[in-house]
Every structure is written in structure tokens, then in C-alpha cells.
Design a protein around this motif. Structure first.
Motif, PDB file in Angstrom:
ATOM      1  N   ASP A 392       0.987  -1.177   0.044  1.00 45.49           N
ATOM      2  CA  ASP A 392      -0.033   0.108  -0.089  1.00 45.49           C
ATOM      3  C   ASP A 392       1.006   1.083   0.071  1.00 45.49           C
ATOM      4  O   ASP A 392      -0.130   2.338   0.052  1.00 45.49           O
ATOM      5  N   GLN A 393       1.933   0.978  -0.123  1.00 43.67           N
ATOM      6  CA  GLN A 393       3.162   2.000  -0.044  1.00 43.67           C
ATOM      7  C   GLN A 393       3.721   2.621  -0.803  1.00 43.67           C
ATOM      8  O   GLN A 393       3.391   1.788  -2.140  1.00 43.67           O
ATOM      9  N   ALA A 394       3.288   3.548  -1.894  1.00 41.17           N
ATOM     10  CA  ALA A 394       3.398   4.592  -3.050  1.00 41.17           C
ATOM     11  C   ALA A 394       4.759   5.240  -3.593  1.00 41.17           C
ATOM     12  O   ALA A 394       5.039   5.485  -2.530  1.00 41.17           O
ATOM     13  N   PHE A 395       5.263   5.469  -4.276  1.00 43.69           N
ATOM     14  CA  PHE A 395       6.013   6.154  -4.293  1.00 43.69           C
ATOM     15  C   PHE A 395       6.019   6.767  -5.679  1.00 43.69           C
ATOM     16  O   PHE A 395       5.102   6.477  -6.760  1.00 43.69           O
ATOM     17  N   THR A 396       7.628   8.204  -6.312  1.00 45.55           N
ATOM     18  CA  THR A 396       7.274   8.102  -7.319  1.00 45.55           C
ATOM     19  C   THR A 396       8.572   7.881  -8.344  1.00 45.55           C
ATOM     20  O   THR A 396       9.499   7.563  -7.723  1.00 45.55           O
ATOM     21  N   VAL A 397       8.782   6.722  -9.604  1.00 45.93           N
ATOM     22  CA  VAL A 397      10.026   6.640  -9.988  1.00 45.93           C
ATOM     23  C   VAL A 397      10.655   7.546 -10.058  1.00 45.93           C
ATOM     24  O   VAL A 397      10.326   8.934 -10.719  1.00 45.93           O
ATOM     25  N   ASP A 398      12.209   7.604 -10.141  1.00 47.14           N
ATOM     26  CA  ASP A 398      12.754   9.124 -10.155  1.00 47.14           C
ATOM     27  C   ASP A 398      14.311   7.726 -10.210  1.00 47.14           C
ATOM     28  O   ASP A 398      15.242   7.159  -9.783  1.00 47.14           O
ATOM     29  N   ARG A 399      14.547   8.361 -11.529  1.00 54.53           N
ATOM     30  CA  ARG A 399      15.440   6.930 -12.584  1.00 54.53           C
ATOM     31  C   ARG A 399      16.809   7.144 -11.533  1.00 54.53           C
ATOM     32  O   ARG A 399      17.489   6.152 -12.239  1.00 54.53           O
ATOM     33  N   THR A 417       2.359   1.457  -6.936  1.00 53.20           N
ATOM     34  CA  THR A 417       1.785   1.232  -5.253  1.00 53.20           C
ATOM     35  C   THR A 417       2.475   0.200  -5.123  1.00 53.20           C
ATOM     36  O   THR A 417       2.810  -0.487  -6.112  1.00 53.20           O
ATOM     37  N   GLY A 418       3.565   0.208  -3.779  1.00 50.73           N
ATOM     38  CA  GLY A 418       4.006  -0.801  -3.724  1.00 50.73           C
ATOM     39  C   GLY A 418       5.557  -1.108  -3.073  1.00 50.73           C
ATOM     40  O   GLY A 418       6.015  -0.718  -4.308  1.00 50.73           O
ATOM     41  N   VAL A 419       6.380  -0.662  -2.266  1.00 56.80           N
ATOM     42  CA  VAL A 419       7.564  -1.190  -2.230  1.00 56.80           C
ATOM     43  C   VAL A 419       8.235  -2.264  -1.243  1.00 56.80           C
ATOM     44  O   VAL A 419       7.724  -2.877  -0.870  1.00 56.80           O
ATOM     45  N   VAL A 420       9.007  -1.816  -2.602  1.00 51.84           N
ATOM     46  CA  VAL A 420      10.222  -3.504  -1.492  1.00 51.84           C
ATOM     47  C   VAL A 420      11.063  -3.368  -0.313  1.00 51.84           C
ATOM     48  O   VAL A 420      11.405  -2.480  -0.570  1.00 51.84           O
ATOM     49  N   ARG A 421      10.794  -3.835   0.476  1.00 55.52           N
ATOM     50  CA  ARG A 421      11.738  -3.605   1.895  1.00 55.52           C
ATOM     51  C   ARG A 421      12.689  -4.329   2.129  1.00 55.52           C
ATOM     52  O   ARG A 421      13.087  -4.312   2.879  1.00 55.52           O
ATOM     53  N   GLY A 422      12.974  -5.269   1.844  1.00 54.98           N
ATOM     54  CA  GLY A 422      13.830  -6.091   1.398  1.00 54.98           C
ATOM     55  C   GLY A 422      13.642  -7.587   0.521  1.00 54.98           C
ATOM     56  O   GLY A 422      13.039  -8.126   0.669  1.00 54.98           O
ATOM     57  N   SER A 423      15.136  -7.670   0.489  1.00 52.09           N
ATOM     58  CA  SER A 423      14.903  -9.305  -0.135  1.00 52.09           C
ATOM     59  C   SER A 423      16.268 -10.151   0.274  1.00 52.09           C
ATOM     60  O   SER A 423      17.048  -9.519   0.886  1.00 52.09           O
ATOM     61  N   TRP A 424      15.792 -11.767   1.084  1.00 51.35           N
ATOM     62  CA  TRP A 424      17.355 -12.309   0.871  1.00 51.35           C
ATOM     63  C   TRP A 424      16.961 -13.618  -0.027  1.00 51.35           C
ATOM     64  O   TRP A 424      16.424 -14.160  -0.696  1.00 51.35           O
ATOM     65  N   LEU A 425      18.808 -14.098  -0.586  1.00 49.09           N
ATOM     66  CA  LEU A 425      18.709 -15.409  -0.538  1.00 49.09           C
ATOM     67  C   LEU A 425      18.814 -16.404  -0.105  1.00 49.09           C
ATOM     68  O   LEU A 425      19.745 -16.248   1.053  1.00 49.09           O
ATOM     69  N   ARG A 426      18.871 -17.215  -0.664  1.00 49.78           N
ATOM     70  CA  ARG A 426      19.016 -18.650   0.719  1.00 49.78           C
ATOM     71  C   ARG A 426      19.179 -18.277   2.076  1.00 49.78           C
ATOM     72  O   ARG A 426      20.012 -18.456   2.544  1.00 49.78           O
ATOM     73  N   GLY A 427      17.822 -17.475   2.766  1.00 49.76           N
ATOM     74  CA  GLY A 427      17.948 -17.095   4.038  1.00 49.76           C
ATOM     75  C   GLY A 427      18.610 -16.328   4.998  1.00 49.76           C
ATOM     76  O   GLY A 427      19.032 -15.575   5.922  1.00 49.76           O
ATOM     77  N   VAL A 428      19.455 -15.099   3.870  1.00 50.21           N
ATOM     78  CA  VAL A 428      20.244 -14.091   4.443  1.00 50.21           C
ATOM     79  C   VAL A 428      19.914 -12.878   3.403  1.00 50.21           C
ATOM     80  O   VAL A 428      19.628 -13.072   2.327  1.00 50.21           O
ATOM     81  N   ARG A 429      19.909 -11.499   4.327  1.00 50.21           N
ATOM     82  CA  ARG A 429      19.574 -10.289   3.680  1.00 50.21           C
ATOM     83  C   ARG A 429      19.997 -10.051   2.667  1.00 50.21           C
ATOM     84  O   ARG A 429      21.227  -9.648   3.248  1.00 50.21           O
ATOM     85  N   ILE A 430      19.938  -9.468   1.479  1.00 52.70           N
ATOM     86  CA  ILE A 430      20.711  -8.831   0.234  1.00 52.70           C
ATOM     87  C   ILE A 430      21.394  -7.479   0.665  1.00 52.70           C
ATOM     88  O   ILE A 430      20.252  -7.261   1.076  1.00 52.70           O
ATOM     89  N   ASP A 431      22.460  -8.062   0.699  1.00 51.96           N
ATOM     90  CA  ASP A 431      22.918  -6.413   0.860  1.00 51.96           C
ATOM     91  C   ASP A 431      23.497  -5.552  -0.377  1.00 51.96           C
ATOM     92  O   ASP A 431      24.618  -6.140  -0.424  1.00 51.96           O
ATOM     93  N   ILE A 432      22.560  -4.772  -1.102  1.00 47.42           N
ATOM     94  CA  ILE A 432      22.932  -4.310  -2.199  1.00 47.42           C
ATOM     95  C   ILE A 432      24.992  -3.530  -2.586  1.00 47.42           C
ATOM     96  O   ILE A 432      25.106  -3.959  -3.348  1.00 47.42           O
ATOM     97  N   ASP A 433      25.302  -3.071  -1.471  1.00 47.60           N
ATOM     98  CA  ASP A 433      26.438  -2.635  -0.971  1.00 47.60           C
ATOM     99  C   ASP A 433      27.355  -3.266  -0.941  1.00 47.60           C
ATOM    100  O   ASP A 433      28.658  -3.055  -0.537  1.00 47.60           O
TER     101      ASP A 433
END
Length: 446
Positions: A392-399, A417-433
Motif C-alpha cells: 500500500d506504500q506509494a512512490f514516484t519513480v526517479d530514474r 504502489t508497492g515498495v520492496v523493503r528487503g530481499s533475502w537469498l537462501r535465508g540471508v538478507r541481500i546487502d546490495i552495497d
């Protein structure tokens, strides 16, 4: 259940049985328990989701052009997989063209795997390519672990990946039928397009006339007939013409082994809203009219269309020819890997669909089509790949806030509408940095 590494507790979890309040337990990177919320499970790490969050399986995007090696100024494994993870996508399958060399033999696959090794934030598999002259290479590519083979029925856009003529397609289908592989097809007929008005200038209406529906419809009919004759499994890529849906339904009724995908941009945009010179919207086959879009949604709802994948096909800003706005000269491809989930959910929610529907289209079915037997679901025995989503969280796309390499996307400025707040790979949160943790996948290993 003792010895859990990770436990999610959430009032909304989308499992293979639908959406419910659940506790999801993970051990060794695998889901081992899906129990009622009050089951009393505990783990070394417990994550309690908020009431505004839904736990989804990590999405599977089986149509991504990473362009690495060879065209890394367009994209690359590092940037593409960061964008994927930020968008809730935990597995991608990379296309065999736009990289140099294209993945048309086992040696080229080794080059691509070497380019990707140690640089991927999500799991990555690879498609092989079927081109004129590589018929004898297909079994070797299959044995080396590709998930199937892609071909074009017209010029691919890059000279190093030529298209198959109908007789060559028939030969390739017979060849891979012997080891029950999958052929995925860019289905547009070159002769129809050759006789259409050429694409040039800033008018989107003129560009649309240059890629008529009949080009898709005739090509899909040809693929169906050859699949019927050979018994080979086939998959229609990025369907944009809803006119093809009845013949696909009929073919399945007759036992033809055919699956179909479409893309977020065909479900979101319409030709009527694309302004002159807006070449960020150019893709092939093209975005069509609003009525066609609604028919594609109906095809998803009734199951004729199996899945929704990005066809992420980025390029440099210069190749989009914003200087002239010429649709004929601009590169055709939509950059959207990070935005597929909110784009589809925004439109799906308006039409009365549920998160479970979106999971079926964007996780379960792409995994099944590609043969990723332990991906795409939250169920015991499946890999612990997750997406925490705030629907339910909305946002405006900024390239400029997207993670793919070049700041070009038709979604810029669009309210989603719809925000990803985190992704997990094989049980470990993905840190993209942080250090990349993704794996390179082989067909049959998962």
C-alpha cells in the motif's frame, strides 16, 4: 522445531496455498517449516513483519539482458543484479544476446560465466542461443547447463545473433526435442514487417504501424505449427498482441506444449499516452493500444498467459536518440528490472487481483517454465528466497535512484504502489552495497 536459523512471522504470507498468517522457518538456506502464526517456533534470528508488509517468495525474472561481457556500458552483472535485488527479484536468467560473444556454444558460455563469477547479488542462470550454423552446438550447451535456447524469427537488433528461417527453426526444434529442451522464441514475422511502413521520425503512431500485430500473430501461428509437428516444448517471449491469445488456447487444447509470457510495460502503458519523441518507450514488439492491454490482462486472469517478466533490455542514453526523438533510429528496449513488481501490482490491484496472483505470474510460473524446481514458492523444501513487500506504500519513480547502469526508463515520474523493503537469498538478507552472494546456476541443479 529446533535449530532454525531464521524465522519470519507475518500476518500476511503468500504461500503455495494462498495468503495467510504464517510462521516461516529456515534452516541451511531452505524453507523447512510453514506453520500457523501462533505455532510457537523460534530461531536464531526472528523477523516480525509489520501489519503493512507481506512476505512473498523472491521473484524469478527469466528474461533479462545483462549485456556482459562486451556491452558493459549498457549494463553489467553487478548493476543488473543490484537492481534485481532492490526490486524483490532473487533469481534472473540471462539472455544469450547483446553480450559479446553471444552464448551460442559452450565456449561462449564459459566466457559469460567467468564475467559473472563473484559479481552477482542474486542467483543467475543462462539461456543458450539457437542461430544459423550452431545446430551441433545445442547439445553441448544443454549439457553445460543452459536452461533452454532462444531464437529470433527476424533480425535480432545485433548482427552477431542472426535469426532462424522457418526451416532452420524446424531443424532446431527437432534437435532439442531429442533431449526435451525448451525453445524460447522472439515471434515476429520479418516479411510482414518488411511490407509495413518503415519506422522513422518522432511519431509513436508511425512506429506502431511499422510493427503491426499481424507480424506477431503470423509468427506465433508458425511456432505453434512447428511445435505441433516436432513435439518440442516452446515458449513465446514478450507477447504484446492480444490477437494471438485464441490460437494459443486452441493449441494447448490440442496438446501443443506451449507457454507464454508478457511484460510489465505491455500491462502498464498504452500507445495512446506515448508522446512524440518519447523513445524511452520503444521496444519490439511495441506497446499497443489500451484495449489490447486490457485483453492481455484478461489473458493473465484466465491463465492463457503464464507469466510476467521484465525483458530488461537497457542501453546508453545516446542509443535512445533523445537528441532527435527518432523511433526508427533509437534502440528498442525497456529498462525495468527494479520496477516490475510495483508496476504490475499497481495495475493488478486496480483490476481486483491479489498479491497471490502476482506471485503466481512473477515467481511460481517463471520458475516452472525455466525449470527452477526449488524457486518461486514459500513451501518446505524450497530455497529461502524472500521479498518483504509493502503493497500500500506509494512512490514516484526517479530514474536517478534506480540501480541499473543507465538512468533511462519509461517509468520515470510515474506514481506506483508497492515498495520492496528487503530481499533475502537462501535465508540471508541481500546487502546490495556489500559483497555479492549470488550463485551461478546450472539447469538441473535446482
Amino acid at each position: 522445531m529446533a535449530g532454525l536459523d531464521l524465522l519470519f512471522r507475518a500476518r500476511r504470507v503468500v504461500t503455495a496455498d494462498g495468503e495467510a498468517a504464517r510462521s516461516v522457518g529456515v534452516r541451511g538456506g531452505t524453507v523447512v517449516a510453514v506453520e500457523p502464526l501462533d505455532a510457537g517456533l523460534d530461531a536464531a534470528e526472528v523477523i516480525e513483519l509489520g501489519d503493512d508488509e507481506v512476505l512473498l517468495p523472491g521473484l524469478v525474472d527469466s528474461h533479462v539482458h545483462v549485456n556482459d561481457p562486451g556491452r558493459t556500458e549498457w549494463e553489467g552483472f553487478g548493476t543488473a543484479t543490484r537492481a534485481a535485488a532492490a526490486g524483490g527479484v532473487t533469481t534472473i536468467v540471462d539472455m544469450p544476446l547483446n553480450s559479446v560473444p553471444p552464448t551460442v556454444d559452450a565456449a561462449a558460455l564459459r566466457v559469460k560465466r567467468e564475467a559473472a563469477e563473484g559479481r552477482v547479488h542474486v542467483d543467475v542462470g543462462f539461456w543458450g542461443g539457437a542461430v544459423p550454423g550452431n545446430l551441433r552446438e545445442l547439445r553441448g550447451l544443454h549439457d553445460a547447463g543452459v536452461f533452454g535456447f532462444k531464437c529470433f524469427l527476424l533480425h535480432s537488433g545485433v548482427d552477431e545473433f542472426p535469426h532462424l528461417e522457418p526451416g532452420e527453426l524446424a531443424d532446431a526444434l527437432r534437435e532439442i526435442r531429442a533431449f526435451d529442451a525448451l525453445m524460447i522464441v522472439h515471434a515476429e514475422d520479418p516479411h510482414v514487417i518488411d511490407h509495413a511502413p518503415p519506422a522513422h521520425g518522432a511519431s509513436y503512431r508511425d512506429f506502431l504501424r511499422s510493427r503491426p500485430r499481424d507480424a506477431e500473430n503470423l509468427a506465433v501461428a508458425r511456432v505453434i505449427e512447428l511445435a505441433r509437428r516436432t513435439g518440442c516444448r516452446v515458449h513465446i517471449l514478450h507477447l504484446s498482441s492480444s490477437d494471438a491469445l485464441p490460437m494459443i488456447r486452441s493449441a494447448r487444447h490440442d496438446g501443443v506444449r506451449i507457454t507464454v509470457e508478457t511484460c510489465p510495460h505491455y500491462l502498464t502503458f498504452s500507445a495512446e499516452e506515448i508522446t512524440e519523441g518519447a523513445t524511452q518507450f520503444k521496444c519490439c514488439p511495441p506497446i499497443r493500444e489500451a484495449a489490447n492491454r486490457e485483453s492481455l490482462w484478461q489473458g493473465l486472469a484466465d491463465g492463457t498467459i503464464d507469466c510476467v517478466v521484465s525483458d530488461h533490455s537497457p542501453c546508453t542514453p545516446e542509443l535512445k536518440r533523445f537528441d532527435t526523438g527518432d523511433f526508427g533510429a533509437a534502440w528498442g528496449g525497456i529498462a525495468s528490472l527494479q520496477l516490475g513488481l510495483p508496476a504490475v501490482w499497481t495495475e493488478a490491484g486496480r483490476r481486483g487481483h491479489t498479491p497471490a496472483d502476482v506471485v503466481r505470474w512473477m515467481a511460481e510460473r517463471p520458475a516452472e517454465v525455466a525449470g527452477l524446481s526449488r524457486k518461486g514458492r514459500i513451501a518446505p523444501g524450497y530455497q529461502a528466497d524472500f521479498c518483504v513487500f509493502a503493497p500500500d506504500q506509494a512512490f514516484t519513480v526517479d530514474r536517478d535512484r534506480l540501480h541499473h547502469r543507465n538512468p533511462v526508463t519509461p517509468y520515470h515520474g510515474r506514481r506506483l504502489t508497492g515498495v520492496v523493503r528487503g530481499s533475502w537469498l537462501r535465508g540471508v538478507r541481500i546487502d546490495i552495497d556489500g559483497p555479492p552472494r549470488g550463485r551461478l546456476l546450472n539447469r538441473g541443479e535446482i
